[in-house]
Design a protein around this motif. Sequence first.
Motif, mmCIF file in Angstrom:
data_model
loop_
_atom_site.group_PDB
_atom_site.id
_atom_site.type_symbol
_atom_site.label_atom_id
_atom_site.label_comp_id
_atom_site.label_asym_id
_atom_site.label_seq_id
_atom_site.Cartn_x
_atom_site.Cartn_y
_atom_site.Cartn_z
ATOM 1 N N SER A 184 0.694 -1.225 0.244
ATOM 2 C CA SER A 184 -0.155 0.479 -0.260
ATOM 3 C C SER A 184 0.710 1.155 -0.163
ATOM 4 C CB SER A 184 -1.210 -0.147 1.327
ATOM 5 O OG SER A 184 -1.679 0.997 1.461
ATOM 6 N N ARG A 185 2.141 1.437 0.814
ATOM 7 C CA ARG A 185 2.784 2.326 1.208
ATOM 8 C C ARG A 185 3.336 2.444 -0.033
ATOM 9 N NH1 ARG A 185 2.528 7.184 2.905
ATOM 10 N NH2 ARG A 185 5.083 8.682 2.492
ATOM 11 N N LEU A 186 4.017 1.790 -0.509
ATOM 12 C CA LEU A 186 5.111 1.996 -2.219
ATOM 13 C C LEU A 186 3.884 2.299 -3.377
ATOM 14 C CD1 LEU A 186 7.596 -1.233 -2.550
ATOM 15 C CD2 LEU A 186 7.500 1.428 -1.649
ATOM 16 N N LEU A 187 2.063 1.632 -3.511
ATOM 17 C CA LEU A 187 1.920 2.163 -3.883
ATOM 18 C C LEU A 187 1.717 4.093 -4.308
ATOM 19 C CD1 LEU A 187 -0.434 -0.786 -4.786
ATOM 20 C CD2 LEU A 187 1.004 -0.491 -6.399
ATOM 21 N N GLN A 188 0.941 3.531 -3.104
ATOM 22 C CA GLN A 188 0.897 5.199 -2.863
ATOM 23 C C GLN A 188 1.746 6.628 -3.227
ATOM 24 O OE1 GLN A 188 -0.062 5.977 1.397
ATOM 25 N NE2 GLN A 188 -0.496 8.346 1.478
ATOM 26 N N THR A 189 2.854 5.565 -2.956
ATOM 27 C CA THR A 189 4.746 6.684 -3.098
ATOM 28 C C THR A 189 4.513 6.887 -4.161
ATOM 29 O OG1 THR A 189 5.127 6.074 -0.674
ATOM 30 C CG2 THR A 189 6.767 7.074 -2.470
ATOM 31 N N ARG A 190 4.114 5.571 -5.746
ATOM 32 C CA ARG A 190 4.568 5.607 -6.834
ATOM 33 C C ARG A 190 3.242 6.675 -7.385
ATOM 34 N NH1 ARG A 190 2.774 0.693 -10.899
ATOM 35 N NH2 ARG A 190 3.885 1.877 -12.663
ATOM 36 N N GLY A 191 1.724 6.688 -6.286
ATOM 37 C CA GLY A 191 1.124 7.705 -7.772
ATOM 38 C C GLY A 191 -0.217 6.477 -7.920
ATOM 39 N N GLN A 192 -0.129 5.330 -7.978
ATOM 40 C CA GLN A 192 -0.454 4.782 -8.419
ATOM 41 C C GLN A 192 -2.502 4.956 -8.339
ATOM 42 O OE1 GLN A 192 0.664 1.534 -9.852
ATOM 43 N NE2 GLN A 192 -1.405 1.371 -10.831
ATOM 44 N N SER A 193 -2.696 4.770 -9.523
ATOM 45 C CA SER A 193 -4.258 5.121 -9.891
ATOM 46 C C SER A 193 -5.616 4.043 -9.309
ATOM 47 C CB SER A 193 -4.342 5.400 -11.024
ATOM 48 O OG SER A 193 -5.748 6.168 -11.788
ATOM 49 N N LYS A 194 -6.393 4.963 -8.792
ATOM 50 C CA LYS A 194 -7.355 4.781 -7.704
ATOM 51 C C LYS A 194 -8.687 3.958 -9.040
ATOM 52 C CE LYS A 194 -5.912 5.230 -3.169
ATOM 53 N NZ LYS A 194 -6.286 5.300 -2.095
ATOM 54 N N GLU A 195 -8.272 4.599 -10.018
ATOM 55 C CA GLU A 195 -9.504 5.302 -10.860
ATOM 56 C C GLU A 195 -9.514 4.087 -11.913
ATOM 57 O OE1 GLU A 195 -11.840 6.975 -10.627
ATOM 58 O OE2 GLU A 195 -10.924 7.563 -8.236
ATOM 59 N N THR A 196 -8.463 3.225 -12.450
ATOM 60 C CA THR A 196 -8.530 1.958 -13.195
ATOM 61 C C THR A 196 -8.264 0.773 -12.247
ATOM 62 O OG1 THR A 196 -6.055 2.220 -13.347
ATOM 63 C CG2 THR A 196 -7.815 3.296 -14.975
ATOM 64 N N PHE A 247 10.244 3.561 7.230
ATOM 65 C CA PHE A 247 10.046 2.890 5.617
ATOM 66 C C PHE A 247 9.489 4.091 4.309
ATOM 67 C CE2 PHE A 247 7.410 0.664 2.166
ATOM 68 C CZ PHE A 247 8.261 -0.001 2.525
ATOM 69 N N SER A 248 8.384 4.802 5.687
ATOM 70 C CA SER A 248 7.744 5.298 4.517
ATOM 71 C C SER A 248 8.938 6.679 4.923
ATOM 72 C CB SER A 248 6.441 6.547 5.617
ATOM 73 O OG SER A 248 5.923 7.412 5.120
ATOM 74 N N LYS A 249 10.199 6.863 4.875
ATOM 75 C CA LYS A 249 10.795 8.444 4.438
ATOM 76 C C LYS A 249 11.477 7.685 3.017
ATOM 77 C CE LYS A 249 10.903 11.005 8.543
ATOM 78 N NZ LYS A 249 11.847 11.369 9.981
ATOM 79 N N TRP A 250 11.863 5.847 3.770
ATOM 80 C CA TRP A 250 12.839 6.102 2.425
ATOM 81 C C TRP A 250 12.162 5.398 1.154
ATOM 82 C CZ3 TRP A 250 11.768 1.071 -0.360
ATOM 83 C CH2 TRP A 250 12.697 0.490 -1.011
ATOM 84 N N SER A 251 10.985 5.182 1.431
ATOM 85 C CA SER A 251 9.554 4.866 -0.313
ATOM 86 C C SER A 251 9.956 6.292 -0.917
ATOM 87 C CB SER A 251 8.473 4.457 0.565
ATOM 88 O OG SER A 251 7.140 5.798 1.154
ATOM 89 N N GLN A 252 9.451 7.111 -0.372
ATOM 90 C CA GLN A 252 9.582 9.113 -0.646
ATOM 91 C C GLN A 252 10.359 9.041 -1.405
ATOM 92 O OE1 GLN A 252 8.329 11.106 2.426
ATOM 93 N NE2 GLN A 252 6.313 10.825 2.074
ATOM 94 N N ASP A 253 11.971 9.223 -0.813
ATOM 95 C CA ASP A 253 13.092 8.612 -1.227
ATOM 96 C C ASP A 253 13.218 8.150 -3.131
ATOM 97 O OD1 ASP A 253 13.602 10.449 0.676
ATOM 98 O OD2 ASP A 253 14.841 9.915 1.328
ATOM 99 N N VAL A 254 12.932 6.995 -2.468
ATOM 100 C CA VAL A 254 13.061 5.881 -3.886
ATOM 101 C C VAL A 254 13.025 6.235 -4.653
ATOM 102 C CG1 VAL A 254 11.853 4.334 -3.297
ATOM 103 C CG2 VAL A 254 13.806 3.556 -4.165
ATOM 104 N N LEU A 255 11.172 6.624 -4.049
ATOM 105 C CA LEU A 255 10.002 7.225 -5.553
ATOM 106 C C LEU A 255 10.596 8.338 -6.035
ATOM 107 C CD1 LEU A 255 7.555 4.537 -4.591
ATOM 108 C CD2 LEU A 255 8.917 4.227 -6.716
#
Length: 341
Positions: A113-125, A333-341
């Motif tokens: 969930s965190r990685l998808l959110q940070t990546r900006g994964q669409s919830k419309e499709t 982890f949240s901070k790291w996921s933002q940095d990597v993406l």
Amino acid sequence: MSTEYIQAAYDKVNQANLIMMQALDFSYTEAWHENLQNIANGVLQVIDGQPNPEIAQKIQALYDQVDWDKFSERERLQVLQLIFLEAERQDQLQANHQMTPAGIAMLLTYFASRLLQTRGQSKETPLKVFDPTVGTGNLLLMVQRGLEEGGYQVASVGYDNDDLLLAIADQSFKFLDRQAKFYYGDVLQNLLLEPVDLVVADLPVGYYPLDEQAKTFKANTMDQGTPHAYAHYLMIEQSLKYMQEGAWGIFLVPTQILQEDYSAQLVQAIAQTGYFQAFLNLPEGLFRQAKARKSVLMVQKQGGGAKQAENVLIGDIPDLKDQENMEKFIDSFSKWSQDVL
């Protein structure tokens, strides 16, 4: 609903399993599949007179004592999990066939969930989620539930080469009114699978017996001296083939995998089309033996704006019951996921 009601439901289903097991000379797991199918479909199936009328009446009486309409989805899932733990005990299932524990599945759901959110994964499709070794489906089911509760439209696909476990996964999803597609077969062959947005898998550990097919993989270790290729290595490489650009793969792997003699072969195979982004050791207390300990490997498919993390995340996940340290870990982890993406 109190735990007493969940325990009572478990007791009735367990009794039905034991009766079915004895009457039809089934393993506990086979009896569980038969009863789960009956419960999910709302009818007790009789084939060629089996189970006989007397046994069928006893089993139906047990079914009638549980009003599943009063159970929430989470409570139904708890009963499923309790029953499969009993199947592991009764049938002494090998490690590769055991259910992914709920606590670990919840943790992987958070990572996804965190990685998808940070990546900006669409919830419309529709979000395409793939488990290449789905087994009884507990991991895929919990990930799908978590993501759908987060607003994603999830389209799940599961593969397995064990038809009984796959049938249990199929009926479990039906029992919980969740949708997924399941396929029986060798996931290391060519698949009719559209590129997916997320892969989650509790990988089986062992050799892959089809040597000629294994030779088509970069992660094949036979030229390094192994009798056959490692199936878990090949499954990671195969998953990357079917991932969208920028998609994530989250795998449960043996903690010692990077200390193995042939681990460089796996790392090179990942680097062909993906990035090795994180390796996190699960708490020791979750495992009965140190050699059974697992870790979470996270890889990302190249393209789609993905890049190799400057700091590959390597470390230990704290005890899941240690609230203070878990909060610190989640924040990190949240901070790291933002940095990597």
